[in-house]
Design an enzyme around this catalytic site. Structure first.
Site, PDB file in Angstrom:
ATOM      1  N   GLY A  16      10.804  19.926  29.278  1.00 52.73           N
ATOM      2  CA  GLY A  16      11.267  19.736  27.906  1.00 52.73           C
ATOM      3  C   GLY A  16      12.720  19.309  27.851  1.00 52.73           C
ATOM      4  N   ARG A  19      15.601  16.611  24.724  1.00 49.34           N
ATOM      5  CA  ARG A  19      16.523  16.800  23.599  1.00 49.34           C
ATOM      6  C   ARG A  19      17.011  18.243  23.564  1.00 49.34           C
ATOM      7  NH1 ARG A  19      13.503  19.067  19.183  1.00 49.34           N
ATOM      8  NH2 ARG A  19      11.259  19.052  19.610  1.00 49.34           N
ATOM      9  N   ASP A  67       2.455  17.873  30.108  1.00 41.92           N
ATOM     10  CA  ASP A  67       2.133  18.913  29.136  1.00 41.92           C
ATOM     11  C   ASP A  67       2.036  20.202  29.932  1.00 41.92           C
ATOM     12  OD1 ASP A  67       1.016  20.735  27.356  1.00 41.92           O
ATOM     13  OD2 ASP A  67      -0.337  19.270  26.437  1.00 41.92           O
ATOM     14  N   ASN A  94      12.124  25.250  30.219  1.00 38.05           N
ATOM     15  CA  ASN A  94      12.727  25.121  28.896  1.00 38.05           C
ATOM     16  C   ASN A  94      11.744  24.668  27.829  1.00 38.05           C
ATOM     17  OD1 ASN A  94      15.134  24.527  26.968  1.00 38.05           O
ATOM     18  ND2 ASN A  94      14.089  22.546  27.155  1.00 38.05           N
ATOM     19  N   TYR A 159       6.123  33.244  18.470  1.00 39.23           N
ATOM     20  CA  TYR A 159       7.275  32.803  19.266  1.00 39.23           C
ATOM     21  C   TYR A 159       7.977  33.993  19.910  1.00 39.23           C
ATOM     22  CZ  TYR A 159      11.559  30.123  20.288  1.00 39.23           C
ATOM     23  OH  TYR A 159      12.627  29.514  20.907  1.00 39.23           O
ATOM     24  N   ALA A 162       5.893  35.411  22.771  1.00 37.63           N
ATOM     25  CA  ALA A 162       5.944  34.554  23.955  1.00 37.63           C
ATOM     26  C   ALA A 162       7.277  34.689  24.676  1.00 37.63           C
ATOM     27  CB  ALA A 162       5.702  33.101  23.560  1.00 37.63           C
TER      28      ALA A 162
END
Length: 252
Positions: A16, A19, A67, A94, A159, A162
């Site tokens: 990831g 950005r 992915d 990340n 979130y 996780a």
């Protein structure tokens, strides 16, 4: 020629990395001399731009579409890294997504997407990286978690769960591989100005900043040097830890 720094000669994978925090981490690792492989799921142009910026400063960099929920993608990535560079030395987990909503209205799909990307993806990538690191008897795994793992956040049960899971995962894996000179740590950013937080209203921003003793949000560049430190020889005796980079939001 690659820049000379603490990480010269090391190969890093940043998931990831197109950005936000991932981009800043990739750039910092490159500044420190590492070869940087950036993974992306859908933002090919942004990922290529980061790799181009790294090459402009003399760092070796490339991009791969991955992915992290797909083990075939990850197996192909680490196979290519091994064949081209001898293996991965530094893994920064990340890649992450959000899909907010109150638990009573949260769909199974929302829960599964966030947990599989943020937590299971970290597991998949780490498992593959460790096979190379333990053989080499040197490695650094740095997992990006969040302050919400410690304090929770209404509307982000998926979130928060996780990210909290990542902390437990970090500690357990650190114990498993410490004898092989592989460290596993996590970094918990606070409120960081990224695309993920761009949707917040001014009232929400003000409420968050009122809880931050330093009185400002972080930038991705506040997070990246901590990751680079954990990847360096200077952090060789640090493992199983979670470093909060949050302006004092969570004091423990």
């Amino acid at each position: 020629m690659s820049p000379q720094g603490n990480l010269s000669g090391k190969t890093a994978v940043v998931t990831g990395g197109a950005r936000g925090i991932g981009r800043a981490i990739a750039m910092e690792l490159g500044h420190q001399g590492a070869r940087v492989i950036i993974t992306y799921r859908s933002e090919e142009l942004l990922a290529n731009a980061v790799a181009g910026d790294l090459r402009n400063i003399g760092a070796d960099s490339s991009t791969v579409r991955v992915d992290v929920r797909n083990t075939d993608d990850l197996e192909q990535l680490f196979q290519e890294v091994r064949q081209a560079h001898g293996g991965v030395d530094i893994l920064v987990n990340n890649a992450g997504v959000t899909d907010d909503g109150l638990v009573m209205r949260m769909t199974d799909e929302s829960w599964t997407k966030v947990v599989e990307t943020n937590l299971t993806g970290t597991f998949h990538a780490t498992r593959l990286a460790l096979r190379q690191m333990t053989r080499a008897r040197w490695g650094r795994v740095i997992n990006i978690t969040s302050v919400v793992a410690a304090m929770g956040n209404a509307g982000q049960a998926n979130y928060s769960a996780a990210k909290a899971g990542i902390i437990g995962f970090t500690r357990s894996v650190a114990r498993e591989v410490a004898s092989r000179n592989v460290t596993v740590n996590s970094v918990a950013p606070g409120f960081v100005e990224t695309d993920m937080t761009a949707h917040l209203t001014e009232d929400q921003r003000s409420a968050i900043l009122n809880m931050v003793p330093m009185g400002r949000h972080a930038t991705p560049e506040d997070i990246a040097p901590i990751v680079a430190f954990l990847a360096s020889d200077g952090a060789a005796y640090i493992t199983g830890q979670t470093l909060h980079v949050d302006g004092g939001l969570v004091m423990r």
